[in-house]
Write a protein that holds these residues in place. Structure first.
Motif, PDB file in Angstrom:
ATOM      1  N   LEU A   1       0.830  -1.192   0.000  1.00 54.94           N
ATOM      2  CA  LEU A   1       0.000   0.000   0.000  1.00 54.94           C
ATOM      3  C   LEU A   1       0.870   1.251   0.000  1.00 54.94           C
ATOM      4  O   LEU A   1       1.867   1.310   0.722  1.00 54.94           O
ATOM      5  CB  LEU A   1      -0.910   0.038   1.232  1.00 54.94           C
ATOM      6  N   ALA A   2       0.460   2.229  -0.785  1.00 52.69           N
ATOM      7  CA  ALA A   2       1.128   3.529  -0.753  1.00 52.69           C
ATOM      8  C   ALA A   2       0.955   4.123   0.635  1.00 52.69           C
ATOM      9  O   ALA A   2      -0.001   3.810   1.349  1.00 52.69           O
ATOM     10  CB  ALA A   2       0.516   4.462  -1.795  1.00 52.69           C
ATOM     11  N   GLY A   3       1.869   4.978   1.018  1.00 50.71           N
ATOM     12  CA  GLY A   3       1.756   5.645   2.308  1.00 50.71           C
ATOM     13  C   GLY A   3       0.439   6.392   2.403  1.00 50.71           C
ATOM     14  O   GLY A   3       0.057   7.106   1.479  1.00 50.71           O
ATOM     15  N   GLN A   4      -0.239   6.207   3.527  1.00 50.04           N
ATOM     16  CA  GLN A   4      -1.536   6.852   3.733  1.00 50.04           C
ATOM     17  C   GLN A   4      -1.399   7.998   4.714  1.00 50.04           C
ATOM     18  O   GLN A   4      -0.763   7.869   5.760  1.00 50.04           O
ATOM     19  CB  GLN A   4      -2.566   5.841   4.240  1.00 50.04           C
ATOM     20  N   VAL A   5      -2.012   9.120   4.343  1.00 52.84           N
ATOM     21  CA  VAL A   5      -2.083  10.295   5.200  1.00 52.84           C
ATOM     22  C   VAL A   5      -3.542  10.532   5.548  1.00 52.84           C
ATOM     23  O   VAL A   5      -4.431   9.829   5.061  1.00 52.84           O
ATOM     24  CB  VAL A   5      -1.446  11.535   4.514  1.00 52.84           C
ATOM     25  N   ALA A   6      -3.802  11.517   6.378  1.00 58.12           N
ATOM     26  CA  ALA A   6      -5.157  11.750   6.907  1.00 58.12           C
ATOM     27  C   ALA A   6      -6.020  12.567   5.946  1.00 58.12           C
ATOM     28  O   ALA A   6      -6.544  13.615   6.286  1.00 58.12           O
ATOM     29  CB  ALA A   6      -5.075  12.427   8.263  1.00 58.12           C
ATOM     30  N   VAL A   7      -6.168  12.063   4.733  1.00 58.42           N
ATOM     31  CA  VAL A   7      -7.010  12.706   3.731  1.00 58.42           C
ATOM     32  C   VAL A   7      -8.221  11.811   3.513  1.00 58.42           C
ATOM     33  O   VAL A   7      -8.075  10.606   3.304  1.00 58.42           O
ATOM     34  CB  VAL A   7      -6.223  12.917   2.416  1.00 58.42           C
ATOM     35  N   ASP A   8      -9.423  12.400   3.591  1.00 55.21           N
ATOM     36  CA  ASP A   8     -10.642  11.605   3.418  1.00 55.21           C
ATOM     37  C   ASP A   8     -10.904  11.330   1.940  1.00 55.21           C
ATOM     38  O   ASP A   8     -10.155  11.776   1.063  1.00 55.21           O
ATOM     39  CB  ASP A   8     -11.838  12.270   4.114  1.00 55.21           C
ATOM     40  N   ALA A   9     -11.973  10.602   1.637  1.00 59.04           N
ATOM     41  CA  ALA A   9     -12.293  10.196   0.272  1.00 59.04           C
ATOM     42  C   ALA A   9     -12.537  11.384  -0.652  1.00 59.04           C
ATOM     43  O   ALA A   9     -12.411  11.254  -1.871  1.00 59.04           O
ATOM     44  CB  ALA A   9     -13.504   9.263   0.280  1.00 59.04           C
ATOM     45  N   ASP A  10     -12.875  12.536  -0.098  1.00 51.52           N
ATOM     46  CA  ASP A  10     -13.091  13.740  -0.901  1.00 51.52           C
ATOM     47  C   ASP A  10     -11.822  14.564  -1.074  1.00 51.52           C
ATOM     48  O   ASP A  10     -11.858  15.641  -1.675  1.00 51.52           O
ATOM     49  CB  ASP A  10     -14.184  14.609  -0.254  1.00 51.52           C
ATOM     50  N   GLY A  11     -10.703  14.087  -0.518  1.00 49.55           N
ATOM     51  CA  GLY A  11      -9.435  14.791  -0.657  1.00 49.55           C
ATOM     52  C   GLY A  11      -9.180  15.860   0.384  1.00 49.55           C
ATOM     53  O   GLY A  11      -8.246  16.645   0.251  1.00 49.55           O
ATOM     54  N   ASN A  12      -9.990  15.873   1.438  1.00 50.22           N
ATOM     55  CA  ASN A  12      -9.834  16.874   2.499  1.00 50.22           C
ATOM     56  C   ASN A  12      -8.965  16.340   3.624  1.00 50.22           C
ATOM     57  O   ASN A  12      -9.160  15.208   4.072  1.00 50.22           O
ATOM     58  CB  ASN A  12     -11.205  17.250   3.075  1.00 50.22           C
ATOM     59  N   LEU A  13      -8.041  17.166   4.101  1.00 53.97           N
ATOM     60  CA  LEU A  13      -7.227  16.781   5.250  1.00 53.97           C
ATOM     61  C   LEU A  13      -8.099  16.755   6.499  1.00 53.97           C
ATOM     62  O   LEU A  13      -8.818  17.710   6.782  1.00 53.97           O
ATOM     63  CB  LEU A  13      -6.065  17.763   5.449  1.00 53.97           C
ATOM     64  N   VAL A  14      -8.040  15.673   7.224  1.00 53.26           N
ATOM     65  CA  VAL A  14      -8.808  15.498   8.463  1.00 53.26           C
ATOM     66  C   VAL A  14      -7.879  15.774   9.637  1.00 53.26           C
ATOM     67  O   VAL A  14      -6.746  15.305   9.656  1.00 53.26           O
ATOM     68  CB  VAL A  14      -9.362  14.061   8.549  1.00 53.26           C
ATOM     69  N   GLY A  15      -8.360  16.522  10.633  1.00 51.77           N
ATOM     70  CA  GLY A  15      -7.630  16.673  11.884  1.00 51.77           C
ATOM     71  C   GLY A  15      -6.428  17.585  11.845  1.00 51.77           C
ATOM     72  O   GLY A  15      -5.358  17.216  12.345  1.00 51.77           O
ATOM     73  N   VAL A  16      -6.578  18.770  11.294  1.00 48.49           N
ATOM     74  CA  VAL A  16      -5.472  19.731  11.313  1.00 48.49           C
ATOM     75  C   VAL A  16      -5.074  19.968  12.777  1.00 48.49           C
ATOM     76  O   VAL A  16      -5.920  20.212  13.631  1.00 48.49           O
ATOM     77  CB  VAL A  16      -5.890  21.053  10.630  1.00 48.49           C
ATOM     78  N   ASP A  17      -3.791  19.826  13.071  1.00 49.07           N
ATOM     79  CA  ASP A  17      -3.241  19.977  14.425  1.00 49.07           C
ATOM     80  C   ASP A  17      -3.773  18.952  15.426  1.00 49.07           C
ATOM     81  O   ASP A  17      -3.706  19.169  16.636  1.00 49.07           O
ATOM     82  CB  ASP A  17      -3.500  21.393  14.977  1.00 49.07           C
ATOM     83  N   ASP A  18      -4.304  17.836  14.947  1.00 45.98           N
ATOM     84  CA  ASP A  18      -4.892  16.812  15.827  1.00 45.98           C
ATOM     85  C   ASP A  18      -4.388  15.436  15.395  1.00 45.98           C
ATOM     86  O   ASP A  18      -4.978  14.787  14.529  1.00 45.98           O
ATOM     87  CB  ASP A  18      -6.413  16.880  15.752  1.00 45.98           C
ATOM     88  N   VAL A  19      -3.281  14.996  16.000  1.00 55.29           N
ATOM     89  CA  VAL A  19      -2.676  13.728  15.587  1.00 55.29           C
ATOM     90  C   VAL A  19      -3.613  12.551  15.831  1.00 55.29           C
ATOM     91  O   VAL A  19      -3.616  11.592  15.059  1.00 55.29           O
ATOM     92  CB  VAL A  19      -1.291  13.519  16.249  1.00 55.29           C
TER      93      VAL A  19
END
Length: 137
Positions: free
Chosen positions: A35-53
């Motif tokens: 699997l490619a590295g996954q970041v906290a981006v939802d299915a719509d391409g929005n970053l989830v949890g800015v400043d919230d690990v």
């Protein structure tokens, strides 16, 4: 899908794991998934949890689960995680949430091998972690 022939091992000849992971995964796969590295981006391409690990950890593992499912796999097929965490100050909250998730995903304690790397930053400075995953089916 048939059950994966795998065994998680912690040899007595080395120190026992410092966290929820195993030192070795013995696997007899028919197919490997990288699997490619996954970041906290939802299915719509929005970053989830800015400043919230914690929120980012949840989203990352949700993404991993969705990708595994698309290949007919589950977290039970995972044989290795590598996590990139952008800052030493995030280790405590990251580990607490990751441990909670790991306990749910691996109730028998058969945690896959895992590596945690502390880095300066990711592609977007608001992204706090990235997790790569290897699975076998």
């Amino acid at each position: 899908m048939s059950q994966l022939d795998k065994t998680m091992v912690n040899p007595r000849s080395v120190a026992q794991p410092l966290g929820r992971y195993s030192q070795l995964a013995r696997v007899k796969p028919k197919e490997m998934l990288y699997l490619a590295g996954q970041v906290a981006v939802d299915a719509d391409g929005n970053l989830v949890g800015v400043d919230d690990v914690v929120a980012q950890v949840r989203q990352v593992y949700e993404n991993i689960g969705n990708i595994l499912e698309s290949a007919g796999a589950t977290f039970g097929n995972v044989i290795q995680f590598t996590t990139y965490l952008s800052g030493r100050d995030l280790i405590g909250p990251f580990m607490a949430e990751r441990n909670r998730i790991a306990d749910e995903l691996y109730p028998l304690g058969d945690f896959p091998p895992s590596t945690l790397l502390i880095i300066d930053s990711l592609m977007d400075e608001e992204m706090l972690l990235e997790v790569t995953t290897v699975a076998a089916i």
